[in-house]
Design a protein around this motif. Structure first.
Motif, short mmCIF file in Angstrom:
data_model
loop_
_atom_site.label_atom_id
_atom_site.label_comp_id
_atom_site.label_asym_id
_atom_site.label_seq_id
_atom_site.Cartn_x
_atom_site.Cartn_y
_atom_site.Cartn_z
N HIS A 53 0.75 -1.25 0.05
CA HIS A 53 0.01 -0.01 -0.26
C HIS A 53 1.05 1.25 0.04
O HIS A 53 0.40 2.34 0.09
N ARG A 54 2.16 0.98 -0.15
CA ARG A 54 3.28 2.22 -0.10
C ARG A 54 2.94 3.10 0.94
O ARG A 54 3.20 4.36 0.80
N ARG A 55 2.93 2.69 2.27
CA ARG A 55 2.66 3.35 3.22
C ARG A 55 4.05 3.45 3.91
O ARG A 55 4.98 2.54 4.24
N PRO A 56 4.81 4.89 3.89
CA PRO A 56 5.96 5.17 4.45
C PRO A 56 6.64 4.56 5.60
O PRO A 56 5.47 5.00 6.62
N THR A 57 7.66 4.40 5.92
CA THR A 57 8.30 4.31 7.24
C THR A 57 8.62 5.85 7.80
O THR A 57 8.52 6.73 7.03
N ALA A 58 8.77 5.82 9.07
CA ALA A 58 9.05 6.85 9.89
C ALA A 58 10.07 7.79 9.12
O ALA A 58 11.23 7.39 8.57
N ARG A 59 10.12 9.03 8.94
CA ARG A 59 10.92 10.10 8.29
C ARG A 59 10.90 9.97 6.73
O ARG A 59 11.51 10.71 6.05
N VAL A 60 10.24 8.96 6.30
CA VAL A 60 10.10 8.85 4.82
C VAL A 60 8.83 9.72 4.30
O VAL A 60 7.86 9.29 4.62
#
Length: 347
Positions: A53-60
């Motif tokens: 689902h292209r949910r970004p990691t922290a700081r992305v």
């Protein structure tokens, strides 16, 4: 009371610890960004906690551009990563100065039945030796993308903004071709996230608030949106040319020998193409005399080449198999509205 062995308790605690470690969210794989070589899959970078689902990691952090680069009507999802404890440096005119360990992530795709389908993700990774560019192609079920250094072609059918169905052979560039747009004086560099193009009135300040950018002046210059019909047409047209042509047409770019410089609206008129003869008058000129003939869009080489899809004539040379009809219409109105000026033809 009979004493009970405690081995089972220790084993249970160990199992629980392993389970928590396995399910706890992991941060970005910084080593994959800065080390030599390239991981086989996009998932190896851990840029997204939920890649499908292209949910970004922290700081992305997702970002957008006022005027984006045209790429065959593809939609793009853009993300910026800056390592913890570091910040990008603001510059009013250039791309943000991103520290070593940063990454720029851009996913290209099209909508099918209202759902975005990713085709490729291009990474720009800032290593100690400089920036490197690398493409990844998504698998059919959209769960991961695999390294594609040699590039590829993908058949795509989509509906353009005018409601017309188009079918193209979408080109994922090979790693060397990335240099053709991203090389400045021979060195790979980002071209998209210029502060002026990020400045929509709130985005720069949001990057400061989240600790990714060092500052954002209140009077920071802003690039126009090419499709903003409330903005002056000259600001819209020059913004489009800056973003789509200026990375090559500048004194340090791949097209520096052309003398046509579209990277800044404050360059002199001839450098921006007005009544400028082409350096080479071949088939690419279409038998026209000037890059931009004020008042005469039909006689302007710039529009002739933007309207073509023929190799050797089409401009930009890379990144498109179709003509951007809406932008061509904008630039046609802009040139048509210029006052005519005395002109000389080639001898």
């Amino acid at each position: 009371m009979i004493a009970r062995p405690l081995g089972w308790l220790a084993a249970a605690a160990t199992a629980l610890t392993l389970l928590v470690a396995a399910t706890a969210p992991r941060g970005v794989n910084d080593a994959a960004i800065i080390a030599d070589g390239y991981p086989a899959a996009l998932s190896d970078y851990r840029l997204f906690g939920d890649l499908a689902h292209r949910r970004p990691t922290a700081r992305v952090t997702p970002y957008h551009l006022n005027t984006p680069l045209f790429s065959d009507y593809a939609e793009k999802e853009r993300y910026l990563y800056v390592p913890a404890g570091m910040k990008a440096a603001y510059d009013p005119d250039r791309v943000l100065d991103l520290p070593v360990g940063s990454a720029l992530i851009k996913t290209f795709g099209y909508r099918q039945n209202g759902t975005f389908r990713p085709l490729e993700t291009r990474l720009l990774l800032h290593r100690a030796s400089g920036w490197v560019a690398i493409p990844y192609v998504w698998n059919a079920d959209g769960t991961d993308a695999l390294l594609a250094r040699a590039g590829t072609r993908l058949p795509v059918t989509f509906t353009d903004p005018a409601g017309q169905s188009r079918t193209i052979s979408y080109k994922v560039p090979n790693q060397n071709q990335c240099k053709e747009c991203h090389a400045l004086a021979g060195t790979i560099t980002p071209i998209g996230p210029r502060a002026r193009n990020l400045n929509d009135g709130a985005q720069l300040q949001a990057l400061v608030t989240t600790g990714l950018l060092d500052r954002a002046p209140a009077n920071a210059p802003r690039l126009a949106r090419w499709d903003d019909t409330t903005a002056p047409i000259a600001a819209r047209a020059t913004a489009y040319l800056e973003v789509n042509c200026g990375h090559c047409h500048n004194p340090q770019g791949a097209a520096s020998n052309s003398g046509l410089f579209l990277d800044r609206p404050d360059r002199d008129a001839v450098a921006r193409g007005l009544l400028k003869h082409p350096v080479a008058a071949g088939r690419g000129s279409g038998n026209r005399d000037f890059d931009i003939d004020p008042g005469h869009p039909e006689n302007s080489i710039l529009l002739f080449r933007m309207s073509s899809t023929e190799p050797g004539i089409a401009m930009p040379e890379l990144g498109r198999m179709t003509a951007h009809d809406e932008a061509i219409a904008l630039l046609t109105r802009w040139i048509a509205g210029m006052p005519s000026a005395p002109r000389t033809t080639r001898n």
